[in-house]
Design a protein around this motif. Structure first.
Motif, mmCIF file in Angstrom:
data_model
loop_
_atom_site.group_PDB
_atom_site.id
_atom_site.type_symbol
_atom_site.label_atom_id
_atom_site.label_comp_id
_atom_site.label_asym_id
_atom_site.label_seq_id
_atom_site.Cartn_x
_atom_site.Cartn_y
_atom_site.Cartn_z
ATOM 1 N N LEU A 10 16.807 12.142 75.417
ATOM 2 C CA LEU A 10 17.357 11.773 74.120
ATOM 3 C C LEU A 10 16.828 12.699 73.028
ATOM 4 O O LEU A 10 17.580 13.191 72.205
ATOM 5 N N ILE A 11 15.559 12.987 73.054
ATOM 6 C CA ILE A 11 14.971 13.879 72.057
ATOM 7 C C ILE A 11 15.573 15.279 72.168
ATOM 8 O O ILE A 11 15.939 15.882 71.179
ATOM 9 N N SER A 12 15.724 15.793 73.375
ATOM 10 C CA SER A 12 16.274 17.134 73.513
ATOM 11 C C SER A 12 17.730 17.180 73.047
ATOM 12 O O SER A 12 18.167 18.152 72.473
ATOM 13 N N PHE A 13 18.489 16.110 73.251
ATOM 14 C CA PHE A 13 19.872 16.069 72.771
ATOM 15 C C PHE A 13 19.899 16.084 71.247
ATOM 16 O O PHE A 13 20.653 16.809 70.636
ATOM 17 N N ILE A 14 19.055 15.299 70.635
ATOM 18 C CA ILE A 14 19.026 15.237 69.173
ATOM 19 C C ILE A 14 18.627 16.594 68.591
ATOM 20 O O ILE A 14 19.190 17.047 67.617
ATOM 21 N N CYS A 15 17.689 17.272 69.208
ATOM 22 C CA CYS A 15 17.222 18.558 68.693
ATOM 23 C C CYS A 15 18.316 19.626 68.730
ATOM 24 O O CYS A 15 18.327 20.504 67.896
ATOM 25 N N TYR A 16 19.210 19.560 69.692
ATOM 26 C CA TYR A 16 20.214 20.596 69.843
ATOM 27 C C TYR A 16 21.592 20.192 69.347
ATOM 28 O O TYR A 16 22.544 20.915 69.517
ATOM 29 N N SER A 17 21.715 19.038 68.738
ATOM 30 C CA SER A 17 22.997 18.574 68.226
ATOM 31 C C SER A 17 23.017 18.744 66.710
ATOM 32 O O SER A 17 22.010 18.504 66.047
ATOM 33 N N HIS A 18 24.161 19.154 66.171
ATOM 34 C CA HIS A 18 24.287 19.364 64.737
ATOM 35 C C HIS A 18 25.511 18.621 64.215
ATOM 36 O O HIS A 18 26.592 18.724 64.792
ATOM 37 N N THR A 19 25.333 17.884 63.144
ATOM 38 C CA THR A 19 26.480 17.300 62.469
ATOM 39 C C THR A 19 26.998 18.351 61.499
ATOM 40 O O THR A 19 26.253 18.854 60.662
ATOM 41 N N ILE A 20 28.267 18.677 61.648
ATOM 42 C CA ILE A 20 28.878 19.733 60.848
ATOM 43 C C ILE A 20 30.034 19.146 60.063
ATOM 44 O O ILE A 20 30.822 18.359 60.600
ATOM 45 N N THR A 21 30.149 19.541 58.813
ATOM 46 C CA THR A 21 31.281 19.131 57.990
ATOM 47 C C THR A 21 32.159 20.352 57.748
ATOM 48 O O THR A 21 31.701 21.358 57.218
ATOM 49 N N PHE A 22 33.416 20.268 58.171
ATOM 50 C CA PHE A 22 34.401 21.308 57.932
ATOM 51 C C PHE A 22 35.239 20.890 56.739
ATOM 52 O O PHE A 22 35.679 19.741 56.651
ATOM 53 N N ILE A 23 35.469 21.811 55.825
ATOM 54 C CA ILE A 23 36.283 21.542 54.634
ATOM 55 C C ILE A 23 37.348 22.624 54.536
ATOM 56 O O ILE A 23 37.034 23.813 54.605
ATOM 57 N N ALA A 24 38.597 22.207 54.395
ATOM 58 C CA ALA A 24 39.709 23.159 54.256
ATOM 59 C C ALA A 24 40.507 22.775 53.019
ATOM 60 O O ALA A 24 40.769 21.606 52.777
ATOM 61 N N PHE A 25 40.856 23.783 52.231
ATOM 62 C CA PHE A 25 41.665 23.542 51.034
ATOM 63 C C PHE A 25 42.362 24.831 50.672
ATOM 64 O O PHE A 25 42.108 25.876 51.253
ATOM 65 N N GLY A 26 43.251 24.750 49.747
ATOM 66 C CA GLY A 26 43.954 25.953 49.317
ATOM 67 C C GLY A 26 45.438 25.838 49.563
ATOM 68 O O GLY A 26 46.031 24.789 49.348
ATOM 69 N N ASN A 27 46.020 26.888 50.092
ATOM 70 C CA ASN A 27 47.460 26.962 50.294
ATOM 71 C C ASN A 27 47.857 26.309 51.625
ATOM 72 O O ASN A 27 48.360 26.963 52.523
ATOM 73 N N ILE A 28 47.634 25.004 51.728
ATOM 74 C CA ILE A 28 47.986 24.244 52.927
ATOM 75 C C ILE A 28 49.233 23.437 52.595
ATOM 76 O O ILE A 28 49.261 22.732 51.589
ATOM 77 N N PRO A 29 50.277 23.542 53.409
ATOM 78 C CA PRO A 29 51.511 22.801 53.113
ATOM 79 C C PRO A 29 51.240 21.301 52.957
ATOM 80 O O PRO A 29 50.495 20.711 53.736
ATOM 81 N N LYS A 30 51.829 20.713 51.946
ATOM 82 C CA LYS A 30 51.624 19.295 51.646
ATOM 83 C C LYS A 30 52.063 18.423 52.826
ATOM 84 O O LYS A 30 53.119 18.641 53.409
ATOM 85 N N GLY A 31 51.226 17.458 53.182
ATOM 86 C CA GLY A 31 51.553 16.514 54.234
ATOM 87 C C GLY A 31 51.311 16.989 55.650
ATOM 88 O O GLY A 31 51.591 16.265 56.598
ATOM 89 N N CYS A 32 50.792 18.199 55.834
ATOM 90 C CA CYS A 32 50.574 18.671 57.207
ATOM 91 C C CYS A 32 49.258 18.096 57.736
ATOM 92 O O CYS A 32 48.385 17.695 56.984
ATOM 93 N N SER A 33 49.144 18.043 59.042
ATOM 94 C CA SER A 33 47.920 17.591 59.703
ATOM 95 C C SER A 33 47.140 18.804 60.170
ATOM 96 O O SER A 33 47.707 19.780 60.639
ATOM 97 N N LEU A 34 45.829 18.732 60.038
ATOM 98 C CA LEU A 34 44.953 19.790 60.530
ATOM 99 C C LEU A 34 44.035 19.219 61.604
ATOM 100 O O LEU A 34 43.587 18.070 61.502
ATOM 101 N N TYR A 35 43.769 20.043 62.619
ATOM 102 C CA TYR A 35 42.906 19.647 63.720
ATOM 103 C C TYR A 35 41.915 20.768 64.002
ATOM 104 O O TYR A 35 42.226 21.937 63.834
ATOM 105 N N LEU A 36 40.739 20.385 64.470
ATOM 106 C CA LEU A 36 39.762 21.346 64.954
ATOM 107 C C LEU A 36 39.916 21.426 66.466
ATOM 108 O O LEU A 36 39.997 20.402 67.148
#
Length: 88
Positions: A10-36
């Motif tokens: 459990l400790i080794s998993f926590i040490c190597y795991s990262h919570t990441i926040t992705f943010i996208a904005f700009g010229n994205i067509p209105k109402g479209c869905s984005l996926y990672l």
């Protein structure tokens, strides 16, 4: 003995795991869905687990990833992508 092994895993998993926040904005067509998509989900372009939420034209996805990750942001189909690489 089993409790100690579980604790170390459990400790080794926590040490190597990262919570990441992705943010996208700009010229994205209105109402479209984005996926990672990427090496962490076998490049599935419309994986609902990695769908961005949208509020006021800003798309946000918060997820846990670890290791070396290659990824793209898609609109749910393979040909509509942007690609970035990250190394944690």
């Amino acid at each position: 003995m089993k409790k100690i092994i579980f604790g170390l895993l459990l400790i080794s998993f926590i040490c190597y795991s990262h919570t990441i926040t992705f943010i996208a904005f700009g010229n994205i067509p209105k109402g479209c869905s984005l996926y990672l998509t990427g090496s962490f989900n076998s490049w599935k372009p419309d994986d609902e687990r990695y769908k961005f939420t949208c509020k006021d034209g800003v798309y946000v996805l918060k997820t846990d990833l670890s290791g070396v990750v290659k990824y793209k942001i898609t609109r749910g189909v393979p040909r509509l992508v942007k690609m970035w690489n990250i190394d944690w």
